[in-house]
Motif scaffolding. Structure first.
Motif, PDB file in Angstrom:
ATOM      1  N   ALA A  18     -28.179  29.924  39.117  1.00 17.10           N
ATOM      2  CA  ALA A  18     -27.866  28.762  39.960  1.00 17.10           C
ATOM      3  C   ALA A  18     -27.823  27.485  39.131  1.00 17.10           C
ATOM      4  O   ALA A  18     -26.953  26.626  39.333  1.00 17.10           O
ATOM      5  CB  ALA A  18     -28.878  28.637  41.090  1.00 17.10           C
ATOM      6  N   LEU A  19     -28.738  27.345  38.181  1.00 18.12           N
ATOM      7  CA  LEU A  19     -28.743  26.157  37.318  1.00 18.12           C
ATOM      8  C   LEU A  19     -27.506  26.132  36.420  1.00 18.12           C
ATOM      9  O   LEU A  19     -26.902  25.068  36.216  1.00 18.12           O
ATOM     10  CB  LEU A  19     -30.014  26.129  36.472  1.00 18.12           C
ATOM     11  CG  LEU A  19     -31.322  25.977  37.251  1.00 18.12           C
ATOM     12  CD1 LEU A  19     -32.519  26.147  36.317  1.00 18.12           C
ATOM     13  CD2 LEU A  19     -31.367  24.642  37.962  1.00 18.12           C
ATOM     14  N   MET A  20     -27.126  27.289  35.886  1.00 13.96           N
ATOM     15  CA  MET A  20     -25.925  27.366  35.045  1.00 13.96           C
ATOM     16  C   MET A  20     -24.682  27.021  35.871  1.00 13.96           C
ATOM     17  O   MET A  20     -23.775  26.331  35.391  1.00 13.96           O
ATOM     18  CB  MET A  20     -25.790  28.773  34.439  1.00 13.96           C
ATOM     19  CG  MET A  20     -26.901  29.111  33.456  1.00 13.96           C
ATOM     20  SD  MET A  20     -26.954  30.863  33.012  1.00 13.96           S
ATOM     21  CE  MET A  20     -25.500  30.972  31.951  1.00 13.96           C
ATOM     22  N   THR A  21     -24.653  27.489  37.118  1.00 12.27           N
ATOM     23  CA  THR A  21     -23.534  27.185  38.021  1.00 12.27           C
ATOM     24  C   THR A  21     -23.466  25.690  38.287  1.00 12.27           C
ATOM     25  O   THR A  21     -22.399  25.070  38.190  1.00 12.27           O
ATOM     26  CB  THR A  21     -23.691  27.965  39.339  1.00 12.27           C
ATOM     27  OG1 THR A  21     -23.670  29.368  39.054  1.00 12.27           O
ATOM     28  CG2 THR A  21     -22.592  27.616  40.322  1.00 12.27           C
ATOM     29  N   ARG A  22     -24.600  25.087  38.607  1.00 14.56           N
ATOM     30  CA  ARG A  22     -24.635  23.641  38.898  1.00 14.56           C
ATOM     31  C   ARG A  22     -24.119  22.832  37.710  1.00 14.56           C
ATOM     32  O   ARG A  22     -23.308  21.913  37.873  1.00 14.56           O
ATOM     33  CB  ARG A  22     -26.051  23.195  39.264  1.00 14.56           C
ATOM     34  CG  ARG A  22     -26.159  21.681  39.497  1.00 14.56           C
ATOM     35  CD  ARG A  22     -27.550  21.257  39.884  1.00 14.56           C
ATOM     36  NE  ARG A  22     -27.886  21.658  41.230  1.00 14.56           N
ATOM     37  CZ  ARG A  22     -27.544  20.961  42.317  1.00 14.56           C
ATOM     38  NH1 ARG A  22     -26.858  19.839  42.206  1.00 14.56           N
ATOM     39  NH2 ARG A  22     -27.896  21.376  43.511  1.00 14.56           N
ATOM     40  N   ARG A  23     -24.573  23.160  36.508  1.00 19.43           N
ATOM     41  CA  ARG A  23     -24.125  22.427  35.312  1.00 19.43           C
ATOM     42  C   ARG A  23     -22.609  22.539  35.133  1.00 19.43           C
ATOM     43  O   ARG A  23     -21.932  21.557  34.828  1.00 19.43           O
ATOM     44  CB  ARG A  23     -24.843  22.943  34.068  1.00 19.43           C
ATOM     45  CG  ARG A  23     -26.224  22.361  33.891  1.00 19.43           C
ATOM     46  CD  ARG A  23     -26.776  22.617  32.505  1.00 19.43           C
ATOM     47  NE  ARG A  23     -27.069  24.020  32.285  1.00 19.43           N
ATOM     48  CZ  ARG A  23     -28.241  24.594  32.468  1.00 19.43           C
ATOM     49  NH1 ARG A  23     -29.266  23.875  32.871  1.00 19.43           N
ATOM     50  NH2 ARG A  23     -28.414  25.871  32.235  1.00 19.43           N
ATOM     51  N   ALA A  24     -22.077  23.737  35.324  1.00 17.61           N
ATOM     52  CA  ALA A  24     -20.635  23.942  35.160  1.00 17.61           C
ATOM     53  C   ALA A  24     -19.842  23.172  36.213  1.00 17.61           C
ATOM     54  O   ALA A  24     -18.821  22.553  35.898  1.00 17.61           O
ATOM     55  CB  ALA A  24     -20.301  25.433  35.228  1.00 17.61           C
ATOM     56  N   LEU A  25     -20.300  23.200  37.453  1.00 14.24           N
ATOM     57  CA  LEU A  25     -19.599  22.492  38.532  1.00 14.24           C
ATOM     58  C   LEU A  25     -19.627  20.984  38.306  1.00 14.24           C
ATOM     59  O   LEU A  25     -18.614  20.306  38.512  1.00 14.24           O
ATOM     60  CB  LEU A  25     -20.220  22.838  39.881  1.00 14.24           C
ATOM     61  CG  LEU A  25     -20.096  24.297  40.319  1.00 14.24           C
ATOM     62  CD1 LEU A  25     -20.873  24.522  41.601  1.00 14.24           C
ATOM     63  CD2 LEU A  25     -18.649  24.710  40.468  1.00 14.24           C
ATOM     64  N   GLU A  26     -20.776  20.471  37.878  1.00 14.43           N
ATOM     65  CA  GLU A  26     -20.869  19.030  37.624  1.00 14.43           C
ATOM     66  C   GLU A  26     -20.008  18.626  36.443  1.00 14.43           C
ATOM     67  O   GLU A  26     -19.397  17.558  36.448  1.00 14.43           O
ATOM     68  CB  GLU A  26     -22.326  18.637  37.416  1.00 14.43           C
ATOM     69  CG  GLU A  26     -23.124  18.704  38.715  1.00 14.43           C
ATOM     70  CD  GLU A  26     -24.610  18.481  38.549  1.00 14.43           C
ATOM     71  OE1 GLU A  26     -25.120  18.526  37.400  1.00 14.43           O
ATOM     72  OE2 GLU A  26     -25.293  18.285  39.586  1.00 14.43           O
ATOM     73  N   LYS A  27     -19.923  19.481  35.432  1.00 15.31           N
ATOM     74  CA  LYS A  27     -19.068  19.198  34.273  1.00 15.31           C
ATOM     75  C   LYS A  27     -17.594  19.230  34.664  1.00 15.31           C
ATOM     76  O   LYS A  27     -16.816  18.364  34.261  1.00 15.31           O
ATOM     77  CB  LYS A  27     -19.332  20.226  33.168  1.00 15.31           C
ATOM     78  CG  LYS A  27     -18.483  20.025  31.941  1.00 15.31           C
ATOM     79  CD  LYS A  27     -18.794  21.056  30.868  1.00 15.31           C
ATOM     80  CE  LYS A  27     -17.898  20.829  29.656  1.00 15.31           C
ATOM     81  NZ  LYS A  27     -18.103  21.871  28.646  1.00 15.31           N
TER      82      LYS A  27
END
Length: 73
Positions: A18-27
């Motif tokens: 979930a944290l990896m997903t959040r970082r990618a979406l925000e980027k």
């Protein structure tokens, strides 16, 4: 047009996918992000994270039992 970001979160335990997903979406900001996960819990948590950020998510179960989440905004 922004390039498609691909994240392989297979093999990580929650909450890491979930944290990896959040970082990618925000980027990415908008466009398409693909996230590979290998458990139902990771699929649900990554999907919930994306939807809470306003992304639409489709899930494709892969032949190897993993899941490919395609997120668009």
């Amino acid at each position: 047009m922004a390039e498609r970001i691909k994240v392989d979160a297979s093999g990580f335990s929650c909450p890491q996918p979930a944290l990896m997903t959040r970082r990618a979406l925000e980027k990415q900001g908008s466009g398409t992000v693909e996230v590979s996960v290998d458990t139902a819990a990771a699929r649900e948590n990554a999907t919930r994270t994306a939807e809470n950020l306003g992304w639409k998510v489709s899930c494709k179960e892969q032949p190897d039992g993993n899941y490919l989440l395609v997120m668009n905004k």
